[in-house]
Scaffold this motif. Structure first.
Motif, mmCIF file in Angstrom:
data_model
loop_
_atom_site.group_PDB
_atom_site.id
_atom_site.type_symbol
_atom_site.label_atom_id
_atom_site.label_comp_id
_atom_site.label_asym_id
_atom_site.label_seq_id
_atom_site.Cartn_x
_atom_site.Cartn_y
_atom_site.Cartn_z
ATOM 1 N N ALA A 53 -6.725 20.443 -6.238
ATOM 2 C CA ALA A 53 -8.071 19.899 -6.439
ATOM 3 C C ALA A 53 -8.577 19.251 -5.154
ATOM 4 C CB ALA A 53 -8.066 18.894 -7.594
ATOM 5 N N VAL A 54 -7.713 18.493 -4.492
ATOM 6 C CA VAL A 54 -8.086 17.857 -3.224
ATOM 7 C C VAL A 54 -8.344 18.916 -2.158
ATOM 8 C CG1 VAL A 54 -7.311 16.282 -1.411
ATOM 9 C CG2 VAL A 54 -6.827 15.752 -3.809
ATOM 10 N N HIS A 55 -7.486 19.910 -2.102
ATOM 11 C CA HIS A 55 -7.632 21.002 -1.139
ATOM 12 C C HIS A 55 -8.972 21.716 -1.314
ATOM 13 C CE1 HIS A 55 -5.645 24.592 1.051
ATOM 14 N NE2 HIS A 55 -6.911 24.918 0.850
ATOM 15 N N LEU A 56 -9.294 22.085 -2.538
ATOM 16 C CA LEU A 56 -10.524 22.831 -2.777
ATOM 17 C C LEU A 56 -11.767 21.960 -2.591
ATOM 18 C CD1 LEU A 56 -9.483 25.088 -5.783
ATOM 19 C CD2 LEU A 56 -9.747 25.725 -3.384
ATOM 20 N N ALA A 57 -11.643 20.666 -2.859
ATOM 21 C CA ALA A 57 -12.773 19.765 -2.577
ATOM 22 C C ALA A 57 -13.101 19.797 -1.095
ATOM 23 C CB ALA A 57 -12.444 18.350 -3.036
ATOM 24 N N ASN A 58 -12.081 19.776 -0.263
ATOM 25 C CA ASN A 58 -12.287 19.872 1.180
ATOM 26 C C ASN A 58 -12.984 21.179 1.546
ATOM 27 O OD1 ASN A 58 -11.623 19.412 4.167
ATOM 28 N ND2 ASN A 58 -10.487 21.283 3.729
ATOM 29 N N ASP A 59 -12.520 22.275 0.977
ATOM 30 C CA ASP A 59 -13.089 23.587 1.295
ATOM 31 C C ASP A 59 -14.562 23.682 0.907
ATOM 32 O OD1 ASP A 59 -10.689 24.447 2.284
ATOM 33 O OD2 ASP A 59 -10.118 25.590 0.511
ATOM 34 N N LEU A 60 -14.925 23.103 -0.228
ATOM 35 C CA LEU A 60 -16.294 23.222 -0.715
ATOM 36 C C LEU A 60 -17.233 22.225 -0.047
ATOM 37 C CD1 LEU A 60 -15.580 23.816 -4.511
ATOM 38 C CD2 LEU A 60 -16.308 25.508 -2.817
ATOM 39 N N ILE A 61 -16.715 21.062 0.328
ATOM 40 C CA ILE A 61 -17.538 20.076 1.038
ATOM 41 C C ILE A 61 -17.882 20.564 2.432
ATOM 42 C CG2 ILE A 61 -17.482 17.796 2.143
ATOM 43 C CD1 ILE A 61 -15.917 16.824 -0.340
ATOM 44 N N TYR A 62 -16.904 21.140 3.102
ATOM 45 C CA TYR A 62 -17.128 21.558 4.493
ATOM 46 C C TYR A 62 -17.189 23.074 4.658
ATOM 47 C CZ TYR A 62 -16.478 22.454 9.419
ATOM 48 O OH TYR A 62 -16.638 22.933 10.692
ATOM 49 N N GLU A 75 -16.114 16.242 -5.620
ATOM 50 C CA GLU A 75 -15.165 15.133 -5.734
ATOM 51 C C GLU A 75 -13.925 15.593 -6.489
ATOM 52 O OE1 GLU A 75 -14.727 10.621 -7.559
ATOM 53 O OE2 GLU A 75 -16.719 11.531 -7.375
ATOM 54 N N ALA A 76 -12.774 15.389 -5.877
ATOM 55 C CA ALA A 76 -11.505 15.611 -6.575
ATOM 56 C C ALA A 76 -11.186 14.344 -7.360
ATOM 57 C CB ALA A 76 -10.396 15.919 -5.580
ATOM 58 N N LEU A 77 -11.194 14.440 -8.669
ATOM 59 C CA LEU A 77 -10.967 13.259 -9.504
ATOM 60 C C LEU A 77 -9.542 12.733 -9.394
ATOM 61 C CD1 LEU A 77 -12.899 14.403 -12.715
ATOM 62 C CD2 LEU A 77 -13.680 12.800 -10.952
ATOM 63 N N SER A 78 -8.669 13.522 -8.791
ATOM 64 C CA SER A 78 -7.272 13.107 -8.614
ATOM 65 C C SER A 78 -7.043 12.389 -7.290
ATOM 66 C CB SER A 78 -6.367 14.340 -8.678
ATOM 67 O OG SER A 78 -6.773 15.311 -7.716
ATOM 68 N N ALA A 79 -8.092 12.185 -6.484
ATOM 69 C CA ALA A 79 -7.897 11.751 -5.094
ATOM 70 C C ALA A 79 -7.772 10.247 -4.912
ATOM 71 C CB ALA A 79 -9.047 12.279 -4.226
ATOM 72 N N ASN A 80 -8.242 9.455 -5.849
ATOM 73 C CA ASN A 80 -8.251 8.000 -5.665
ATOM 74 C C ASN A 80 -7.124 7.364 -6.477
ATOM 75 O OD1 ASN A 80 -8.820 5.211 -5.722
ATOM 76 N ND2 ASN A 80 -11.004 5.579 -5.404
ATOM 77 N N PRO A 81 -6.019 6.985 -5.825
ATOM 78 C CA PRO A 81 -4.885 6.444 -6.579
ATOM 79 C C PRO A 81 -5.183 5.110 -7.245
ATOM 80 C CG PRO A 81 -4.505 6.239 -4.206
ATOM 81 C CD PRO A 81 -5.727 7.083 -4.387
ATOM 82 N N ALA A 82 -6.093 4.319 -6.688
ATOM 83 C CA ALA A 82 -6.436 3.043 -7.314
ATOM 84 C C ALA A 82 -7.117 3.286 -8.659
ATOM 85 C CB ALA A 82 -7.342 2.221 -6.393
ATOM 86 N N VAL A 83 -8.058 4.221 -8.690
ATOM 87 C CA VAL A 83 -8.755 4.541 -9.935
ATOM 88 C C VAL A 83 -7.789 5.163 -10.936
ATOM 89 C CG1 VAL A 83 -10.522 6.014 -10.974
ATOM 90 C CG2 VAL A 83 -11.007 4.798 -8.844
#
Length: 200
Positions: A53-62, A75-83
């Motif tokens: 999910a994080v990988h593909l978020a990068n690909d689609l953002i840039y 936004e990768a919903l898995s990316a924020n460990p605090a949340v």
């Protein structure tokens, strides 16, 4: 080792010949529409799928928009460990994605769930909430497709009983969409410019 290589590549080739590949254009169109409507694409999964999910978020953002200057809002919903840890601790792990969508999701945003089994409660709930909010929901799945197969509006289901192959396919689908978007967004922008000059 060579037999493992051959076996793995054969299983991957088998998966790529499945009918699921025919649904990729629907996901591509949903992503293109999100770009034009300035909607947000949310991606989520567990374990390796969370990393994808994080990988593909990068690909689609840039990557998807690098030739036109701007990519998609993703936004990768898995990316924020605090949340993630806050919601898991206070509401339960089943809610770590659903609650984020309740706060941020809008009608016509896009949700992409990545899952091997399609049965993890947190991605199942994410799809339920996405559907309730009027989002375009997609799931890229392996194995039987699980509950997610029935919940997703665009169920890209590869019936392969191998988690690693299933995770590879998530990236392959995402990369196909990214490369297509990179081309089609440029073509659309050029077409609009040409039509503008013609009208003038």
């Amino acid at each position: 080792m060579n037999s493992y290589i051959q076996n793995y590549t054969e299983r991957l080739k088998y998966a790529l010949d499945q009918e699921a590949m025919g649904l990729i254009p629907e996901l591509g169109e949903a992503l293109k529409n999100a770009w034009y409507q300035k909607g947000t694409v949310y991606i989520c999964g567990n374990g390796g799928s969370a990393g994808n999910a994080v990988h593909l978020a990068n690909d689609l953002i840039y990557g998807a928009g690098m030739r036109v200057g701007l990519g998609l809002r993703v936004e990768a919903l898995s990316a924020n460990p605090a949340v993630i840890t806050c919601l898991a601790n206070d509401l339960g792990y089943d809610e770590v994605y659903a609650q984020q969508l309740r706060v941020k999701g809008e009608t016509q945003d896009v949700l992409i769930v990545l899952s091997g089994s399609g049965n993890s409660p947190n991605v199942v709930k994410a799809l339920e909430v996405g559907n309730q909010l009027g989002m375009i929901t997609c799931a890229i799945l392996g194995f039987s497709g699980g509950r997610c197969k029935d919940l997703a509006q665009i169920p890209i289901h590869f019936p392969v009983n191998d988690m690693q192959i299933a995770e590879d396919l998530q990236l392959i689908v995402g990369h196909i969409c990214m490369q297509w978007l990179c081309e089609v967004l440029v073509q659309d922008e050029e077409s609009k410019s040409a039509n503008g000059r013609f009208i003038a």
